[in-house]
Design a protein around this motif. Structure first.
Motif, PDB file in Angstrom:
ATOM      1  N   TYR A   1       0.834  -1.199   0.000  1.00 30.52           N
ATOM      2  CA  TYR A   1       0.000   0.000   0.000  1.00 30.52           C
ATOM      3  C   TYR A   1       0.872   1.253   0.000  1.00 30.52           C
TER       4      TYR A   1
ATOM      5  N   VAL B   1      -3.330   0.536  -3.549  1.00 31.63           N
ATOM      6  CA  VAL B   1      -2.518  -0.666  -3.706  1.00 31.63           C
ATOM      7  C   VAL B   1      -1.414  -0.368  -4.720  1.00 31.63           C
TER       8      VAL B   1
ATOM      9  N   GLY C   1       1.480  -4.976  -5.081  1.00 33.21           N
ATOM     10  CA  GLY C   1       0.297  -5.456  -4.366  1.00 33.21           C
ATOM     11  C   GLY C   1      -0.787  -5.904  -5.321  1.00 33.21           C
TER      12      GLY C   1
ATOM     13  N   LEU D   1      -4.238  -7.576   2.751  1.00 28.78           N
ATOM     14  CA  LEU D   1      -4.270  -7.760   1.293  1.00 28.78           C
ATOM     15  C   LEU D   1      -4.865  -9.115   0.929  1.00 28.78           C
TER      16      LEU D   1
END
Length: 130
Positions: free
Chosen positions: A19, A29, A33, A83
């Motif tokens: 992040y 993100v 990610g 996540l």
């Protein structure tokens, strides 16, 4: 027993690489990610198809998690959750408010780092004899 076994190969990116803050109240993100999230979703869809699992809706779902780290470096298993659960929301379960994650164990496996998760409805566990 209705359950879903999901194995996510590799090492999850660290929270520092997942992040990025774009303002005081907004995070996005990162490309790393996003790439990991997309891969998790592909693995989940494949596992769901094999298991005949349908996305749960308004149903408590237990997620028993075992992590296999690539090294003995000190890490916190709970840091993978944000996540991971965001990646699986809308696929395995409709909303992560219904998710009951249980971090069961961690190990070290240099040759095959991974995350193994077993999902099952909470009511199913409660119906099992003691």
């Amino acid at each position: 027993m209705r359950k879903l076994n999901l194995t996510i190969p590799g090492n999850p990116p660290s929270m520092n690489h997942v992040y990025r803050n774009v303002s005081i109240s907004r995070r996005v993100v990162t490309p790393d990610g996003k790439m990991w999230k997309d891969a998790v979703q592909i693995f989940a869809c494949s596992a769901m198809q094999k298991a005949g699992w349908k996305m749960t809706k308004d149903e408590k779902v237990v997620a028993e998690v075992t992590v296999y780290w690539p090294s003995k470096r000190k890490r916190d298993v709970e840091n993978i959750g944000k996540l991971l659960w965001d990646s699986l929301e809308g696929i395995v379960f409709d909303d992560d408010q219904w998710l009951l994650p249980r971090y069961m164990d961690f190990h070290h496996d240099k040759n095959n780092p991974r995350i193994e998760i077993v999902f099952y409805p909470l009511e199913q566990r409660e119906e099992q004899p003691a």
